[in-house]
Design a protein around this motif. Structure first.
Motif, short mmCIF file in Angstrom:
data_model
loop_
_atom_site.label_atom_id
_atom_site.label_comp_id
_atom_site.label_asym_id
_atom_site.label_seq_id
_atom_site.Cartn_x
_atom_site.Cartn_y
_atom_site.Cartn_z
N UNK A 150 0.84 -1.21 0.00
CA UNK A 150 0.00 0.00 0.00
C UNK A 150 0.87 1.25 0.00
N UNK A 151 1.93 1.23 0.81
CA UNK A 151 2.83 2.38 0.90
C UNK A 151 3.51 2.64 -0.43
N UNK A 152 4.07 1.58 -1.04
CA UNK A 152 4.78 1.75 -2.31
C UNK A 152 3.82 2.20 -3.41
N UNK A 153 2.62 1.62 -3.42
CA UNK A 153 1.65 2.02 -4.42
C UNK A 153 1.31 3.49 -4.30
N UNK A 154 1.14 3.96 -3.06
CA UNK A 154 0.81 5.37 -2.86
C UNK A 154 1.95 6.26 -3.33
N UNK A 155 3.20 5.82 -3.07
CA UNK A 155 4.34 6.64 -3.50
C UNK A 155 4.39 6.71 -5.03
N UNK A 156 4.18 5.56 -5.67
CA UNK A 156 4.27 5.54 -7.14
C UNK A 156 3.16 6.40 -7.74
N UNK A 157 1.97 6.38 -7.14
CA UNK A 157 0.87 7.15 -7.71
C UNK A 157 1.06 8.64 -7.43
N UNK A 158 1.48 8.96 -6.20
CA UNK A 158 1.49 10.37 -5.80
C UNK A 158 2.75 11.09 -6.24
N UNK A 159 3.78 10.35 -6.66
CA UNK A 159 5.04 10.99 -7.03
C UNK A 159 4.85 11.88 -8.25
N UNK A 160 5.55 12.97 -8.25
CA UNK A 160 5.45 13.85 -9.41
C UNK A 160 6.04 13.15 -10.62
N UNK A 161 5.41 13.34 -11.76
CA UNK A 161 5.95 12.73 -12.96
C UNK A 161 7.25 13.46 -13.33
N UNK A 162 8.31 12.72 -13.65
CA UNK A 162 9.59 13.36 -13.97
C UNK A 162 9.48 14.20 -15.24
N UNK A 163 9.99 15.41 -15.17
CA UNK A 163 9.85 16.30 -16.32
C UNK A 163 11.22 16.76 -16.81
N UNK B 56 -10.23 31.25 0.09
CA UNK B 56 -10.11 30.82 1.48
C UNK B 56 -9.77 29.34 1.55
N UNK B 57 -10.09 28.61 0.49
CA UNK B 57 -9.86 27.16 0.50
C UNK B 57 -8.65 26.88 -0.36
N UNK B 58 -7.53 26.58 0.26
CA UNK B 58 -6.35 26.33 -0.56
C UNK B 58 -6.23 24.84 -0.80
N UNK B 59 -6.04 24.51 -2.06
CA UNK B 59 -5.91 23.12 -2.42
C UNK B 59 -4.44 22.72 -2.30
N UNK B 60 -4.15 21.66 -1.55
CA UNK B 60 -2.75 21.29 -1.41
C UNK B 60 -2.38 20.27 -2.47
N UNK B 61 -1.10 20.15 -2.71
CA UNK B 61 -0.62 19.27 -3.77
C UNK B 61 -0.80 17.81 -3.36
N UNK B 62 -1.04 16.97 -4.37
CA UNK B 62 -1.37 15.57 -4.11
C UNK B 62 -0.19 14.83 -3.48
N UNK B 63 1.04 15.39 -3.59
CA UNK B 63 2.17 14.65 -3.02
C UNK B 63 2.08 14.57 -1.50
N UNK B 64 1.34 15.47 -0.87
CA UNK B 64 1.22 15.41 0.60
C UNK B 64 0.31 14.26 1.04
N UNK B 65 -0.39 13.68 0.07
CA UNK B 65 -1.19 12.49 0.37
C UNK B 65 -0.32 11.39 0.95
N UNK B 66 0.95 11.37 0.54
CA UNK B 66 1.86 10.34 1.02
C UNK B 66 2.02 10.40 2.54
N UNK B 67 1.94 11.61 3.09
CA UNK B 67 2.07 11.72 4.56
C UNK B 67 0.87 11.09 5.25
N UNK B 68 -0.31 11.27 4.67
CA UNK B 68 -1.50 10.64 5.23
C UNK B 68 -1.38 9.12 5.18
N UNK B 69 -0.91 8.62 4.04
CA UNK B 69 -0.76 7.16 3.89
C UNK B 69 0.28 6.63 4.89
N UNK B 70 1.40 7.34 5.01
CA UNK B 70 2.44 6.92 5.96
C UNK B 70 1.88 6.87 7.37
#
Lengths: 163, 122
Positions: A150-163, B56-70
């Motif tokens: 679950x952790x790795x899947x979330x990282x792979x999905x949420x990671x920014x696409x390399x540009x 007033x509602x700031x949308x945060x970047x999806x990468x912070x979702x990783x902290x919730x999952x962790x």
């Protein structure tokens, strides 16, 4: 009324109030916090039923993780700015369905012969630990792998696409 | 209810009551003592004294979702740690090393997240 009964009714009231708060609040963040109240009150009811471990799981997983995930989802989306939709054309159908469901619930409540349960006996933590760490070792270790996936899947999905 | 159980949770109840009561008391006191004069300017969200930018509602970047999952994953780990902490002495060394393996697997996940830069705060 004994103290335990009083606590049961107080916790039940808190659960119902929290549930009403979830559906009646106009602000989604307030709804999430009302859900937290409801879930914590259910944990209190578990304590009254001698289910200590269940209460612990309720507080940690539901009160902690699930509500945090909900709040994160609210922050990740623009849900605060989207127009509030309280109605749609299916309203009459929804009314009929919910009235039917309420009727079924009430009828089955009065038709059921409710038997008094035996006084619940709590499951000892040592019984639980023995079962978890001696009889069911493999599923327990597999659980860690599931969490890892679950952790790795979330990282792979949420990671920014390399540009 | 058996005595010891009731006494243990009475302490929880007292702590919860005192905590909740204190919060309620502070809210009531501030409601009673503070002046209430509504004005348009006061309703603006506070941003260090400057006029706020954006909505007033700031949308945060999806990468912070990783902290919730962790958080969620180590939360689940904690659930398993509770019965283990109570029983591992009586269960012997096998139970101890089972939990060590469990934690090592999750630590590998944390190391993976670190290596991939998912923990960096940007």
């Amino acid at each position: 009324m004994t103290g335990a009964q009083f606590l049961f009714y107080a916790l039940g009231l808190a659960t119902v109030m929290g549930g009403l708060g979830v559906v009646l609040s106009r602000n989604v963040v307030h709804s999430a916090l009302a859900l937290l109240l409801s879930l914590i009150a259910v944990a209190g009811i578990y304590v009254l039923l001698y289910a200590e471990f269940l209460a612990l799981v309720q507080v940690l997983i539901y009160g902690g993780a699930i509500v945090i995930l909900l709040l994160f989802v609210l922050m990740l989306t623009r849900s605060g700015e989207s127009p509030l939709v309280l109605d749609n054309p299916q309203k009459p159908v929804a009314l009929v369905v919910s009235l039917l469901f309420m009727a079924i619930a009430i009828v089955s409540f009065f038709l059921t012969r409710w038997k008094l349960a035996q006084a619940p006996r709590g499951v000892d933590f040592s019984v639980l630990g023995g079962s978890l760490f001696q009889d069911w070792v493999l599923p327990f270790e597999v659980a860690s792998l599931v969490l890892l996936v679950a952790l790795m899947g979330a990282i792979i999905i949420a990671r920014e696409s390399p540009q | 209810m058996p005595g010891e159980y009731a006494i243990n949770y009475t302490a929880v109840l007292v702590a919860a009551g005192l905590g909740g009561g204190l919060v309620a008391f502070l809210f009531i006191i501030s409601y009673l003592l503070a002046p209430h004069h509504y004005s348009e300017e006061k309703a603006i969200s506070y941003e260090c004294g400057m006029l706020p930018m954006g909505r007033f509602w700031s949308q945060i970047h999806v990468r912070y979702y990783i902290f919730a999952i962790l958080f969620m994953i180590f939360d689940v780990e904690t659930v398993f740690l509770y019965p283990w902490a109570v029983t591992f002495v009586s269960l012997g060394p096998a139970a101890f090393f089972e939990m060590v393996i469990f934690i090592l697997v999750l630590l590998f996940g944390l190391a993976y997240a670190w290596k991939k830069g998912a923990l960096a705060w940007r």
